[in-house]
Structure formats: structure tokens, C-alpha cells
Design a protein around this motif. Sequence first.
Motif, PDB file in Angstrom:
ATOM      1  N   SER A   1      66.452 -77.145 -52.455  1.00  0.00           N
ATOM      2  CA  SER A   1      67.617 -76.320 -52.134  1.00  0.00           C
ATOM      3  C   SER A   1      68.887 -77.064 -52.519  1.00  0.00           C
ATOM      4  O   SER A   1      69.108 -78.199 -52.066  1.00  0.00           O
ATOM      5  CB  SER A   1      67.678 -76.006 -50.629  1.00  0.00           C
TER       6      SER A   1
ATOM      7  N   ARG B   1      64.051 -79.228 -44.375  1.00  0.00           N
ATOM      8  CA  ARG B   1      64.668 -78.837 -45.638  1.00  0.00           C
ATOM      9  C   ARG B   1      64.151 -79.693 -46.792  1.00  0.00           C
ATOM     10  O   ARG B   1      64.188 -79.270 -47.950  1.00  0.00           O
ATOM     11  CB  ARG B   1      66.188 -78.951 -45.512  1.00  0.00           C
TER      12      ARG B   1
ATOM     13  N   VAL C   1      65.740 -69.650 -51.610  1.00  0.00           N
ATOM     14  CA  VAL C   1      65.611 -71.024 -51.126  1.00  0.00           C
ATOM     15  C   VAL C   1      66.358 -71.992 -52.039  1.00  0.00           C
ATOM     16  O   VAL C   1      67.036 -72.913 -51.567  1.00  0.00           O
ATOM     17  CB  VAL C   1      64.124 -71.425 -51.035  1.00  0.00           C
TER      18      VAL C   1
ATOM     19  N   GLY D   1      69.901 -72.438 -51.220  1.00  0.00           N
ATOM     20  CA  GLY D   1      70.228 -72.885 -49.872  1.00  0.00           C
ATOM     21  C   GLY D   1      69.821 -71.967 -48.747  1.00  0.00           C
ATOM     22  O   GLY D   1      70.144 -72.230 -47.593  1.00  0.00           O
TER      23      GLY D   1
END
Length: 343
Positions: free
Chosen positions: A206, A201, A164, A167
Motif C-alpha cells: 500500500s 499493513r 489496497v 492505501g
Amino acid sequence: MSDIDDIDERFRALTAQIDERERRRMNKAAAQEWARHPRLRRRRRLRNAAIAVVVLVAAAGVFVSYRPDVVDQVRTAVSGRLSDLTAGESGETAGTNEPVETARAEPGKTSPFDGSPAQGYAEGAEGLVMPPARAVGGLSRKEVSAAVRHAKNLLVASHLDERVLTGGRPEKLIRLLDPEQRTPFVKGLKKPDRKKGYHSREWVTSLAPGSGEFVTRTVKVDGETRLSAFEEDGLRGVRVKVNYLFVYAVQRPDRPDTLTRLVAHNIGVVQAWRDGDRLRFWVNEWNGGGVASARCDTDDGFVHPFYPDSLNNVETTGPAVDPYSRAEDDTRPGACRRLTSET
């Protein structure tokens, strides 16, 4: 005299060729180089031994530049003597000695967290200190223990999962979510709902693709978890509130001169209640503290590090904040704030 003693004697004789003036010049050059080192803030409490090692290493570099002939002589002497020592050894024995020498730890090696508050933080999941479970909100101690463990697993999946951090898809976090939260979360990874301010996200740390690389796999962690009872919408159970700092050392790809530290602040709430025969967990808030030393003018949910050579053309609002403070405020999400100090 032994072979090793003979080598040492030759080395001392060769290095004695450096006069006192040249030694002073090397030490001065090393000290100046140390003073120019970017971002790593030094404090008086740094061990003298660590500084001495840096000075010696830098001085060795200057020595090589000024007196390559002396180094060649030392190399020749050492190579010849080692050849004599290993002439009677088998290839297998010589091979087993090499990895041991290669793997030897370098004395005086510094950490990218030195000189910052994170220097004294615990490493990784060891910093996620959970409170002892007790019966709360109509739940048993065992059920509260399960809720605390679930919150800890969410923190690990959000901020310590290597995939994670670089990315990747947060698979572990997805599996930990309630089925009713899982569907919109997965959808938000592919197509964020920016009108409602929902971006999956943003629940995790990330790095944006190509924006940087981690200097070390070590993550420094500090914070606390608190338990309390809750009652709302006919539900009753335990409220697990987390407040943690996660500190990462990053740099531009292949650019150690751009070293910086990111400080991710996760303020979050996990609620747990009994639904029939099963215990349900619901993430009510998550990762609400932002990331210090990251750009605040992006909206893709990824972390874009702000490096020493980054252009600062974003207008800041509100009072300055301490990047290592876990205090909560009412700053709106996405607001750009000045930092009171370097990370």
C-alpha cells in the motif's frame, strides 16, 4: 489529384524549407534530450524503430519552436481542406469519426518497465503460476487444489487489489483469513503492536497517502509456488510456499520526471489441513521479502517510494542485494540494505 494527396504535397513543400543544417541541429537536440531522460535505463537491444519515434517526436517539438510560421501554414491548409471534406457530411457522421481518431494507439509508445528485468515478466495474475495439484500430507488432490487456489487469492488480495495499493482497507484479504487470524489482523490495522513487531499493513503493498501515484495499472509479476507436506502440533496437511516479485511503476503526484519502480518481494507460507469436515487455511508467514526502492526508515506499514530526487540519509547494513533476486536470506525485518542496481 485527391484532396488528401494535395494536403500531403503542401506539407512536403512547406517542410522542405528546413535546410540540412537545421535538420542536423534538431536531431542532435532530440538525441541529447533522450540521453538525459531519468531512470529509464536503455539497452542496446531496444528497437531502432522505438528510438527513431522518440527522435522524431522530439524533433517535431524543436521544429515548432524554430518555425511557428510554417506550422501555422500547415494548420491553415489542413483545416481548410478538412472543412471542404466534411461540408457535405451530417453532424452524426463527423461525430463518429472523431473518437476513432482520438482512440488510435500512439506508435512507439514505451513502457515504464522497459530496460529492467520486469520487462519480460507476466502481467498481473497471469504471473501467479501455480503448480498442478496432487495428493499431499494426507489431503486429496481436490483439497490441495483448494489450498493452492486460496494462496493465489491471498497474493491477488495483497498485491494486485487496486484499492489496497492506493492505501485502502484490505477487505478481500480479511475475508480470506481464518477467523482466528482475522480478529488480530483487523485490530492491527487500527492499532499496530510495534512491541511484538506485528503490523497488519505490512502484509500488503500500500502506498503511503500522498507519497506517490501509479504510472500504469499494469503490475509485472514473476515467481513460483511450491508444495510440501507438514506435520506439527498434531496437525498434518499441505504447506504452500509462495515466492513472488511484484513490480510497480510509480512517480510523485503529477511529476513524471520522478518515475521509479518498486519491487515487492512476497515470501510466504500458507498451511492447509482437515479439521473435521472442513478444510482450514492458515497464513504462517507473509510478505517477508520487503520492498526494493522504498524507504526503510518508516514504521507505519505503508510503502514510501524512494525517488531519484529523494535524500539518502539512511545508513545501510549488510551486503548489497539484487532488487530482482528471489533468493531468501536471514536479514532481520526492517534492515536497510543497499541495492546492487536500479529497480
